[in-house]
Scaffold this motif. Structure first.
Motif, PDB file in Angstrom:
ATOM      1  N   HIS A  50       0.759  -1.081  -0.006  1.00 39.18           N
ATOM      2  CA  HIS A  50      -0.604   0.133   0.141  1.00 39.18           C
ATOM      3  C   HIS A  50       0.771   1.119   0.292  1.00 39.18           C
ATOM      4  O   HIS A  50       0.691   2.698   0.668  1.00 39.18           O
ATOM      5  CB  HIS A  50      -1.197  -0.050   1.198  1.00 39.18           C
ATOM      6  CG  HIS A  50      -2.272  -1.618   1.006  1.00 39.18           C
ATOM      7  ND1 HIS A  50      -1.854  -2.270   0.659  1.00 39.18           N
ATOM      8  CD2 HIS A  50      -4.013  -0.790   0.240  1.00 39.18           C
ATOM      9  CE1 HIS A  50      -3.108  -2.953   0.234  1.00 39.18           C
ATOM     10  NE2 HIS A  50      -3.665  -2.346   0.548  1.00 39.18           N
ATOM     11  N   GLY A 124      -5.492   3.678   0.322  1.00 33.24           N
ATOM     12  CA  GLY A 124      -4.133   3.263   1.090  1.00 33.24           C
ATOM     13  C   GLY A 124      -3.903   1.862   2.353  1.00 33.24           C
ATOM     14  O   GLY A 124      -5.332   1.525   2.496  1.00 33.24           O
ATOM     15  N   ASP A 181      -4.874  -4.495  11.768  1.00 39.66           N
ATOM     16  CA  ASP A 181      -5.196  -3.417  10.013  1.00 39.66           C
ATOM     17  C   ASP A 181      -5.331  -4.817   9.423  1.00 39.66           C
ATOM     18  O   ASP A 181      -3.449  -5.043   9.125  1.00 39.66           O
ATOM     19  CB  ASP A 181      -4.208  -2.342  10.140  1.00 39.66           C
ATOM     20  CG  ASP A 181      -4.584  -1.896   8.237  1.00 39.66           C
ATOM     21  OD1 ASP A 181      -5.423  -2.123   7.859  1.00 39.66           O
ATOM     22  OD2 ASP A 181      -3.562  -1.480   8.008  1.00 39.66           O
ATOM     23  N   ALA A 183      -6.010  -6.984   5.562  1.00 41.66           N
ATOM     24  CA  ALA A 183      -6.908  -6.967   4.902  1.00 41.66           C
ATOM     25  C   ALA A 183      -8.413  -8.905   5.111  1.00 41.66           C
ATOM     26  O   ALA A 183      -7.307  -9.693   5.541  1.00 41.66           O
ATOM     27  CB  ALA A 183      -6.413  -7.551   3.595  1.00 41.66           C
ATOM     28  N   LYS A 191       0.004  -7.363  -2.298  1.00 37.61           N
ATOM     29  CA  LYS A 191       1.223  -8.289  -2.361  1.00 37.61           C
ATOM     30  C   LYS A 191       1.457  -9.005  -3.559  1.00 37.61           C
ATOM     31  O   LYS A 191       2.123  -9.642  -3.700  1.00 37.61           O
ATOM     32  CB  LYS A 191       0.646  -9.058  -1.345  1.00 37.61           C
ATOM     33  CG  LYS A 191       0.921  -7.582   0.714  1.00 37.61           C
ATOM     34  CD  LYS A 191       1.335  -8.427   2.212  1.00 37.61           C
ATOM     35  CE  LYS A 191       1.725  -7.530   2.516  1.00 37.61           C
ATOM     36  NZ  LYS A 191       1.020  -7.134   4.195  1.00 37.61           N
ATOM     37  N   GLY A 324       0.012  -4.195  15.671  1.00 34.94           N
ATOM     38  CA  GLY A 324       0.714  -2.373  15.314  1.00 34.94           C
ATOM     39  C   GLY A 324       2.340  -2.238  15.413  1.00 34.94           C
ATOM     40  O   GLY A 324       2.945  -1.930  15.558  1.00 34.94           O
ATOM     41  N   GLU A 327       4.382  -3.007  12.760  1.00 38.45           N
ATOM     42  CA  GLU A 327       5.165  -2.023  11.932  1.00 38.45           C
ATOM     43  C   GLU A 327       4.997  -0.676  12.515  1.00 38.45           C
ATOM     44  O   GLU A 327       6.896  -0.059  11.874  1.00 38.45           O
ATOM     45  CB  GLU A 327       3.190  -1.328  12.106  1.00 38.45           C
ATOM     46  CG  GLU A 327       2.315  -2.694  11.057  1.00 38.45           C
ATOM     47  CD  GLU A 327       1.668  -3.237  11.057  1.00 38.45           C
ATOM     48  OE1 GLU A 327       1.565  -3.898  12.553  1.00 38.45           O
ATOM     49  OE2 GLU A 327       1.239  -3.661  10.694  1.00 38.45           O
TER      50      GLU A 327
HETATM   51  P1  NAD Z   1      -1.151  -8.676   7.485  1.00 35.43           P
HETATM   52  O1  NAD Z   1      -1.462  -9.567   6.957  1.00 35.43           O
HETATM   53  O2  NAD Z   1       0.509  -7.904   7.207  1.00 35.43           O
HETATM   54  O3  NAD Z   1      -1.885  -7.886   8.405  1.00 35.43           O
HETATM   55  C1  NAD Z   1      -0.807  -6.488   9.909  1.00 35.43           C
HETATM   56  C2  NAD Z   1      -2.180  -6.966  10.290  1.00 35.43           C
HETATM   57  O4  NAD Z   1      -1.536  -8.276  11.674  1.00 35.43           O
HETATM   58  C3  NAD Z   1      -1.960  -6.060  11.607  1.00 35.43           C
HETATM   59  O5  NAD Z   1      -2.202  -5.496  12.789  1.00 35.43           O
HETATM   60  C4  NAD Z   1       0.257  -6.459  12.145  1.00 35.43           C
HETATM   61  O6  NAD Z   1       0.283  -5.499  12.936  1.00 35.43           O
HETATM   62  C5  NAD Z   1      -0.320  -7.938  12.682  1.00 35.43           C
HETATM   63  N1  NAD Z   1       0.406  -8.322  13.276  1.00 35.43           N
HETATM   64  C6  NAD Z   1       1.206  -9.090  11.372  1.00 35.43           C
HETATM   65  N2  NAD Z   1       2.138 -10.230  12.479  1.00 35.43           N
HETATM   66  C7  NAD Z   1       1.905  -9.933  13.972  1.00 35.43           C
HETATM   67  C8  NAD Z   1       2.374 -11.045  14.760  1.00 35.43           C
HETATM   68  N3  NAD Z   1       3.227 -11.576  14.237  1.00 35.43           N
HETATM   69  N4  NAD Z   1       2.255 -10.320  15.901  1.00 35.43           N
HETATM   70  C9  NAD Z   1       0.948  -9.875  16.437  1.00 35.43           C
HETATM   71  N5  NAD Z   1      -0.093  -9.298  15.648  1.00 35.43           N
HETATM   72  C10 NAD Z   1       0.675  -9.062  13.334  1.00 35.43           C
HETATM   73  O7  NAD Z   1      -1.905  -7.295   6.533  1.00 35.43           O
HETATM   74  P2  NAD Z   1      -2.262  -7.822   5.172  1.00 35.43           P
HETATM   75  O8  NAD Z   1      -3.486  -8.548   5.363  1.00 35.43           O
HETATM   76  O9  NAD Z   1      -1.595  -8.063   3.907  1.00 35.43           O
HETATM   77  O10 NAD Z   1      -3.060  -5.911   4.689  1.00 35.43           O
HETATM   78  C11 NAD Z   1      -2.164  -5.212   3.886  1.00 35.43           C
HETATM   79  C12 NAD Z   1      -2.836  -4.297   4.434  1.00 35.43           C
HETATM   80  O11 NAD Z   1      -3.091  -3.319   3.393  1.00 35.43           O
HETATM   81  C13 NAD Z   1      -3.715  -3.680   5.340  1.00 35.43           C
HETATM   82  O12 NAD Z   1      -2.485  -1.864   5.945  1.00 35.43           O
HETATM   83  C14 NAD Z   1      -4.859  -2.711   5.098  1.00 35.43           C
HETATM   84  O13 NAD Z   1      -5.424  -1.787   5.481  1.00 35.43           O
HETATM   85  C15 NAD Z   1      -4.655  -2.727   3.501  1.00 35.43           C
HETATM   86  N6  NAD Z   1      -5.555  -2.691   2.540  1.00 35.43           N
HETATM   87  C16 NAD Z   1      -5.914  -2.049   1.990  1.00 35.43           C
HETATM   88  C17 NAD Z   1      -6.688  -1.788   0.871  1.00 35.43           C
HETATM   89  C18 NAD Z   1      -7.961  -1.112   0.520  1.00 35.43           C
HETATM   90  O14 NAD Z   1      -8.753  -0.874  -0.240  1.00 35.43           O
HETATM   91  N7  NAD Z   1      -7.483   0.764   0.736  1.00 35.43           N
HETATM   92  C19 NAD Z   1      -7.806  -3.123   0.846  1.00 35.43           C
HETATM   93  C20 NAD Z   1      -6.586  -4.772   1.298  1.00 35.43           C
HETATM   94  C21 NAD Z   1      -6.041  -3.852   2.386  1.00 35.43           C
END
Ligand code: NAD
Length: 363
Positions: A50, A124, A181, A183, A191, A324, A327
């Protein structure tokens, strides 16, 4: 270090270049700054999906008339503690930030607020908005969908029916704010985009082929694509899988219903005549100070976090983390060491900047 070809770019130089790109296509200074700081902030947080990888796509959408500079959220319904806002297909990072600011102001006035925001350009990393509310000591919960995008197969199906429909929740515990946070798809589309550009590979079961076989190959989503240049999510035969089987699939459905249908912005589905994707958000803001439980909430919440993270780790070298924290760690490391960008992504950005007469920093 990642095992693919990267260039290392200092965050401030990258942010300047991205700001320059959005100024060059007609955004005003504050808007260009909001977009650039959100995108580089996503890279700093470790969510390259993002971050700046999306810039050429946003520039193309603006050129095609799908996204508009200078738009503000328009108030459609004002119920005091609740608002319906129409973001009018403005640049999402700027208009959603403004919508969140309006929700924060209403929650500070009433103790709680609900804001339905529709027709935001791609906004984002949703955690950014939870962090905006945390900075004002507010809890926030965001259900999000993407109208005009359909990428994800529901549990038990192979045909695409959902967007990647993210959810974010921010909880303001002093010294240890928690930001969940993600998806509701097994991986965010970005990704797949990053993997297709030579970045971090996908898990082998992230995608599903039309015959039900799992895949980690970005071609399942994009079909054929050039090494450097646009990827078209509609071109591939397959879909991204929902996370968590029936549970993640159910959450995705709720995001579509709350952020898409309830806001009136539209659910996931084939693009309409607008031809552009748009985010819808249903956001809930809560002010612990107004509820009168602030002291208990802080005490119980922080004690509970201690207990949770005190769970014996599977690997003694990797203690349990809170949402969190990855990040926060990434931000500290990348601010110190610079942002590692896959070489193909950097080349795409360099070409976009050069075509608009924007200076490219030496890397
Ligand atoms: P992800 O699978 O990386 O998960 C992230 C979340 O898991 C975060 O809250 C993180 O702190 C937590 N996390 C990760 N590892 C951890 C651990 N070992 N222990 C505890 N917590 C942990 O995220 P994702 O699903 O790939 O999403 C990535 C981003 O894409 C997000 O920021 C999301 O908002 C964004 N997104 C945006 C849109 C849009 O349309 N704007 C659509 C889809 C996703």
């Amino acid at each position: 270090m990642p095992d693919y070809n990267t260039v290392n770019v200092p965050a401030p130089a990258l942010e300047d270049m991205i700001r320059g790109i959005f100024l060059a296509i007609g955004c005003a200074g504050e808007e260009a700054g909001d977009i650039a700081s959100h995108l580089v902030g996503s890279n700093l947080a470790g969510h390259d999906s993002h971050g700046v990888v999306r810039v050429p796509r946003y520039v193309d959408w603006h050129k095609a008339g799908y996204l508009h500079a200078g738009r503000k959220p328009e108030v459609v319904t004002d119920g005091g503690a609740f608002l319906l806002l129409d973001a009018q297909f403005g640049f999402g990072h700027a208009v959603t930030k403004q919508g969140v600011a309006m929700g924060i102001a209403r929650a500070k006035q009433h103790g709680a607020a609900v804001v339905a925001l529709r027709n935001s350009g791609h906004c984002g990393r949703i955690g950014t908005y939870a962090e905006q509310a945390l900075a004002e000591d507010l809890i926030s919960i965001h259900f999000v969908n993407v109208a005009g995008s359909f990428l994800v197969a529901p549990y038990g199906g192979v045909d695409r029916r959902f967007s990647t429909a993210p959810i974010a929740i921010g909880v303001p515990l002093e010294g240890r704010p928690v930001v969940l946070d993600f998806a509701t798809s097994l991986v965010a589309e970005g990704k797949v985009l990053v993997a297709s550009n030579g970045g971090k590979p996908l898990p082998p079961d992230a995608l599903i082929e039309p015959d039900g076989r799992f895949s980690g190959d970005p071609h399942t989503l994009y079909g054929d694509y050039p090494q450097v240049g646009a990827r078209i999510p509609g071109n591939g035969p397959g879909a991204i899988r929902a996370f968590g089987d029936h549970k993640g699939s159910g959450l995705a459905l709720m995001c579509e219903l709350l952020a898409g249908a309830f806001t009136g912005g539209g659910t996931s589905g084939p693009r309409d005549q607008r031809g552009c994707i748009a985010n819808g958000l249903l956001s809930i803001y809560l002010s612990p100070a107004h509820f009168g439980t602030e002291a208990e909430f802080q005490r119980m919440g922080r004690e509970y976090l201690e207990w949770v993270t005190g769970s014996r780790p599977i690997d003694p070298a990797s203690p349990v983390m809170l949402p969190g924290e990855p990040e926060k760690r990434s931000r500290e490391k990348r601010l110190r060491e610079g942002l590692p960008l896959p070489a193909d992504i950097w080349e795409d950005l360099r070409r976009t900047a050069t075509s608009l007469g924007v200076a490219v920093p030496a890397v």
